[in-house]
Design a protein around this motif. Structure first.
Motif, PDB file in Angstrom:
ATOM      1  N   ARG A 288       0.830  -1.204   0.000  1.00 19.33           N
ATOM      2  CA  ARG A 288       0.000   0.000   0.000  1.00 19.33           C
ATOM      3  C   ARG A 288       0.867   1.258   0.000  1.00 19.33           C
ATOM      4  NH1 ARG A 288      -5.087   1.400   4.095  1.00 19.33           N
ATOM      5  NH2 ARG A 288      -6.330   2.470   2.504  1.00 19.33           N
ATOM      6  N   MET A 289       1.984   1.204   0.698  1.00 18.91           N
ATOM      7  CA  MET A 289       2.900   2.342   0.664  1.00 18.91           C
ATOM      8  C   MET A 289       3.401   2.575  -0.758  1.00 18.91           C
ATOM      9  SD  MET A 289       4.270   4.748   2.380  1.00 18.91           S
ATOM     10  CE  MET A 289       5.628   5.921   2.194  1.00 18.91           C
ATOM     11  N   ASN A 290       3.651   1.486  -1.479  1.00 14.56           N
ATOM     12  CA  ASN A 290       4.083   1.631  -2.870  1.00 14.56           C
ATOM     13  C   ASN A 290       2.974   2.183  -3.754  1.00 14.56           C
ATOM     14  OD1 ASN A 290       6.900   0.753  -3.576  1.00 14.56           O
ATOM     15  ND2 ASN A 290       6.308  -0.969  -2.267  1.00 14.56           N
ATOM     16  N   VAL A 291       1.717   1.880  -3.431  1.00 15.26           N
ATOM     17  CA  VAL A 291       0.596   2.469  -4.180  1.00 15.26           C
ATOM     18  C   VAL A 291       0.582   3.982  -3.970  1.00 15.26           C
ATOM     19  CG1 VAL A 291      -1.918   2.607  -4.375  1.00 15.26           C
ATOM     20  CG2 VAL A 291      -0.805   0.383  -4.189  1.00 15.26           C
ATOM     21  N   PHE A 292       0.761   4.422  -2.708  1.00 16.64           N
ATOM     22  CA  PHE A 292       0.828   5.865  -2.429  1.00 16.64           C
ATOM     23  C   PHE A 292       1.918   6.522  -3.278  1.00 16.64           C
ATOM     24  CE2 PHE A 292      -0.664   5.278   2.275  1.00 16.64           C
ATOM     25  CZ  PHE A 292      -1.961   5.074   1.838  1.00 16.64           C
ATOM     26  N   SER A 293       3.119   5.906  -3.255  1.00 23.98           N
ATOM     27  CA  SER A 293       4.261   6.493  -3.970  1.00 23.98           C
ATOM     28  C   SER A 293       4.087   6.406  -5.479  1.00 23.98           C
ATOM     29  CB  SER A 293       5.555   5.780  -3.568  1.00 23.98           C
ATOM     30  OG  SER A 293       6.045   6.258  -2.347  1.00 23.98           O
ATOM     31  N   SER A 294       3.478   5.318  -5.951  1.00 20.45           N
ATOM     32  CA  SER A 294       3.301   5.140  -7.387  1.00 20.45           C
ATOM     33  C   SER A 294       2.541   6.310  -8.008  1.00 20.45           C
ATOM     34  CB  SER A 294       2.544   3.834  -7.650  1.00 20.45           C
ATOM     35  OG  SER A 294       2.098   3.770  -8.994  1.00 20.45           O
ATOM     36  N   LEU A 295       1.414   6.692  -7.397  1.00 20.71           N
ATOM     37  CA  LEU A 295       0.641   7.806  -7.942  1.00 20.71           C
ATOM     38  C   LEU A 295       1.399   9.115  -7.803  1.00 20.71           C
ATOM     39  CD1 LEU A 295      -1.877   9.006  -9.204  1.00 20.71           C
ATOM     40  CD2 LEU A 295      -2.903   9.114  -6.933  1.00 20.71           C
ATOM     41  N   LEU A 296       2.043   9.321  -6.663  1.00 20.19           N
ATOM     42  CA  LEU A 296       2.796  10.555  -6.459  1.00 20.19           C
ATOM     43  C   LEU A 296       3.868  10.713  -7.535  1.00 20.19           C
ATOM     44  CD1 LEU A 296       3.467  13.009  -4.560  1.00 20.19           C
ATOM     45  CD2 LEU A 296       5.155  11.498  -3.505  1.00 20.19           C
ATOM     46  N   LEU A 297       4.646   9.661  -7.768  1.00 21.44           N
ATOM     47  CA  LEU A 297       5.731   9.722  -8.744  1.00 21.44           C
ATOM     48  C   LEU A 297       5.195   9.830 -10.166  1.00 21.44           C
ATOM     49  CD1 LEU A 297       7.964   7.022  -7.041  1.00 21.44           C
ATOM     50  CD2 LEU A 297       8.404   9.487  -7.120  1.00 21.44           C
ATOM     51  N   ALA A 298       4.042   9.197 -10.434  1.00 27.36           N
ATOM     52  CA  ALA A 298       3.420   9.336 -11.751  1.00 27.36           C
ATOM     53  C   ALA A 298       2.998  10.776 -11.983  1.00 27.36           C
ATOM     54  CB  ALA A 298       2.220   8.400 -11.866  1.00 27.36           C
ATOM     55  N   ARG A 299       2.444  11.411 -10.965  1.00 27.99           N
ATOM     56  CA  ARG A 299       2.037  12.809 -11.086  1.00 27.99           C
ATOM     57  C   ARG A 299       3.226  13.725 -11.338  1.00 27.99           C
ATOM     58  NH1 ARG A 299      -2.449  12.705  -6.129  1.00 27.99           N
ATOM     59  NH2 ARG A 299      -4.284  12.605  -7.504  1.00 27.99           N
ATOM     60  N   LEU A 300       4.378  13.353 -10.818  1.00 29.32           N
ATOM     61  CA  LEU A 300       5.582  14.176 -10.970  1.00 29.32           C
ATOM     62  C   LEU A 300       6.358  13.848 -12.241  1.00 29.32           C
ATOM     63  CD1 LEU A 300       6.874  14.059  -7.278  1.00 29.32           C
ATOM     64  CD2 LEU A 300       5.812  16.015  -8.439  1.00 29.32           C
ATOM     65  N   GLY A 301       5.903  12.829 -12.986  1.00 26.53           N
ATOM     66  CA  GLY A 301       6.611  12.448 -14.201  1.00 26.53           C
ATOM     67  C   GLY A 301       7.877  11.662 -13.946  1.00 26.53           C
ATOM     68  N   GLU A 302       8.021  11.101 -12.750  1.00 23.66           N
ATOM     69  CA  GLU A 302       9.187  10.271 -12.405  1.00 23.66           C
ATOM     70  C   GLU A 302       8.906   8.839 -12.867  1.00 23.66           C
ATOM     71  OE1 GLU A 302      12.085  10.868 -10.755  1.00 23.66           O
ATOM     72  OE2 GLU A 302      11.826  13.025 -10.525  1.00 23.66           O
ATOM     73  N   GLU A 303       9.025   8.609 -14.170  1.00 30.72           N
ATOM     74  CA  GLU A 303       8.548   7.358 -14.747  1.00 30.72           C
ATOM     75  C   GLU A 303       9.263   6.124 -14.198  1.00 30.72           C
ATOM     76  OE1 GLU A 303       8.216   7.216 -18.939  1.00 30.72           O
ATOM     77  OE2 GLU A 303       7.299   9.195 -19.120  1.00 30.72           O
ATOM     78  N   LYS A 304      10.593   6.145 -14.140  1.00 30.03           N
ATOM     79  CA  LYS A 304      11.327   4.956 -13.693  1.00 30.03           C
ATOM     80  C   LYS A 304      11.015   4.628 -12.237  1.00 30.03           C
ATOM     81  CE  LYS A 304      15.168   5.241 -16.965  1.00 30.03           C
ATOM     82  NZ  LYS A 304      16.642   5.331 -17.123  1.00 30.03           N
ATOM     83  N   ARG A 305      10.991   5.647 -11.403  1.00 29.61           N
ATOM     84  CA  ARG A 305      10.690   5.412  -9.997  1.00 29.61           C
ATOM     85  C   ARG A 305       9.240   4.961  -9.817  1.00 29.61           C
ATOM     86  NH1 ARG A 305      12.668  10.235  -6.236  1.00 29.61           N
ATOM     87  NH2 ARG A 305      11.928   8.706  -4.679  1.00 29.61           N
ATOM     88  N   ALA A 306       8.339   5.544 -10.616  1.00 30.56           N
ATOM     89  CA  ALA A 306       6.936   5.145 -10.533  1.00 30.56           C
ATOM     90  C   ALA A 306       6.760   3.697 -10.968  1.00 30.56           C
ATOM     91  CB  ALA A 306       6.074   6.062 -11.395  1.00 30.56           C
ATOM     92  N   GLU A 307       7.435   3.304 -12.055  1.00 28.76           N
ATOM     93  CA  GLU A 307       7.335   1.927 -12.531  1.00 28.76           C
ATOM     94  C   GLU A 307       7.882   0.949 -11.491  1.00 28.76           C
ATOM     95  OE1 GLU A 307       9.406   2.006 -16.192  1.00 28.76           O
ATOM     96  OE2 GLU A 307       7.721   2.843 -17.349  1.00 28.76           O
ATOM     97  N   TYR A 308       8.964   1.327 -10.819  1.00 24.17           N
ATOM     98  CA  TYR A 308       9.525   0.465  -9.784  1.00 24.17           C
ATOM     99  C   TYR A 308       8.528   0.299  -8.635  1.00 24.17           C
ATOM    100  CZ  TYR A 308      12.586  -1.289  -6.101  1.00 24.17           C
ATOM    101  OH  TYR A 308      13.129  -2.045  -5.093  1.00 24.17           O
ATOM    102  N   ALA A 309       7.900   1.409  -8.214  1.00 27.03           N
ATOM    103  CA  ALA A 309       6.908   1.340  -7.141  1.00 27.03           C
ATOM    104  C   ALA A 309       5.740   0.445  -7.550  1.00 27.03           C
ATOM    105  CB  ALA A 309       6.406   2.740  -6.785  1.00 27.03           C
ATOM    106  N   GLN A 310       5.332   0.543  -8.817  1.00 27.18           N
ATOM    107  CA  GLN A 310       4.235  -0.291  -9.300  1.00 27.18           C
ATOM    108  C   GLN A 310       4.613  -1.768  -9.305  1.00 27.18           C
ATOM    109  OE1 GLN A 310       3.345   1.576 -13.077  1.00 27.18           O
ATOM    110  NE2 GLN A 310       3.025   3.540 -12.046  1.00 27.18           N
TER     111      GLN A 310
END
Length: 375
Positions: A288-310
């Motif tokens: 669930r923590m990764n879900v929180f971060s996934s959306l945050l990083l997606a909103r910021l355009g941090e694609e690699k970090r968002a994909e890792y969180a996902q």
């Protein structure tokens, strides 16, 4: 300096899509006069020279902004507020008789004990993760009609606070008049519990809910700041508050603050993480923590970090919680849209939401889809 009442008036007005001129016109109609002006509304909202609405205007403001009068008069919560607000904001008139019958029957038989209510909290925490908003709202409304008759002592106020947060979650975050009223009542009920953990958790849970949904950001930040000021010790409430502030910062365009808060959230998470098999709204396991971060990083355009969180979230997500897998798919749709493939991102997000049974969908998912469509 802006007052608490002024901030609330502005937040509710904006949530209803109403200009200051429109609010002034509505108040003149309610008061059968022509004395209200846009300038006076502005002074109330900004606290200019200590200006705030007096007794004459408070009832009209409550009507115009679609909130109970006590929400504007003070942060205090009385037992009657729960019954009144449930009936006024959520339940169709045809269901009112059934609710009242349910409440009176419980009163005649003494109602559930404090231990029974704690058990119901546990069940609601689990059911929230997989049930649809309409089902949860219907069940909560019936229980809260009973609860409002029994609120005595700190344990019962804790129950009222936590159930009020869940009830607020059954409305879309864009419906500011309802969500902010219920989150405000939840915070006030938590204060009555005299339990710091409850006070922090209720405010933090409201902050992450609003921040994640991208709605009522001023309210999200205010509740988060309150939570962080109440107790500096690591807790799930503090974690939720930090991540709520992070999402609000991202949506306001403050990239640096959003990333710093995300890192701070992970540091707190390392100390308070819930067990991996925890499936409750009162828990934050690693997925669930990764879900929180996934959306945050997606909103910021941090694609690699968002994909890792996902990837991390998918690897740990229990198969019994398909709604959260859909969250991750919508995050990916948002990334596609932001990267320039708007048509593909929207199609991807719509397909993901449509694949989830309608009775399992949440209002939050629909707001995320709207965010993808507007990217």
């Amino acid at each position: 300096m802006t007052t608490a009442v002024g901030s609330l008036i502005e937040e509710l007005r904006r949530g209803l899509g109403m200009s200051q001129d429109q609010l002034a016109a509505r108040l003149n109609k309610l008061g059968n006069c022509t004395t209200m002006t846009r300038q006076l509304i502005s002074r109330w909202e900004n606290g200019y020279q200590g200006r705030k609405p007096g007794p004459r205007w408070l009832p009209h403001l409550a009507t115009a902004l679609e909130v109970p009068l006590h929400a504007l008069e003070s942060a205090d919560v009385i037992r009657r507020s729960f019954l009144t607000s449930v009936a006024a904001t959520a339940i169709a008139p045809a269901a009112t008789a059934d609710l009242l019958s349910h409440g009176f029957a419980a009163a005649l038989h003494g109602g559930p004990s404090a231990d029974d209510w704690q058990g119901r909290l546990y069940v609601y925490g689990q059911d929230y993760m997989s049930s649809g908003a309409e089902e949860i709202q219907r069940r909560l409304a019936a229980d809260m009609v009973v609860l409002q008759q029994q609120i005595e002592g700190s344990r019962m106020w804790e129950v009222a606070a936590r159930l009020s947060v869940l009830f607020a979650k059954t409305f879309p975050g864009s419906d500011a008049a309802r969500t902010t009223t219920w989150y405000g009542m939840a915070a006030a009920a938590a204060d009555r519990s005299d339990d710091r953990g409850t006070r922090v958790w209720v405010r933090g849970r409201a902050a992450i809910a609003l921040g994640y949904e991208g709605a009522s950001l001023a309210v999200a930040e205010r509740l988060a700041d309150q939570a962080l000021a109440i107790d500096s010790r690591p807790s799930l409430g503090r974690l939720n508050a930090i991540m709520g502030k992070a999402h609000a910062a991202a949506l306001r365009g403050d990239r640096r603050a959003a990333l710093q808060l995300n890192d701070e959230g992970w540091r707190v998470f390392e100390r308070v993480a819930s067990p991996a098999n925890a499936q409750s709204d009162y828990a934050v396991p690693e997925w669930r923590m990764n879900v929180f971060s996934s959306l945050l990083l997606a909103r910021l355009g941090e694609e690699k970090r968002a994909e890792y969180a996902q990837e991390q979230a998918r690897a740990l997500l229990p198969p019994t919680l398909p709604r959260f897998a859909t969250h991750l798919e919508l995050h990916r749709g948002l990334m596609l849209a932001q990267a320039g493939d708007r048509r593909g991102g929207v199609a991807y997000a719509r397909a993901a939401l449509n694949a989830l049974p309608a009775d399992k969908q949440s209002l939050t998912l629909r707001l995320l889809l709207a965010e993808v469509e507007a990217a």
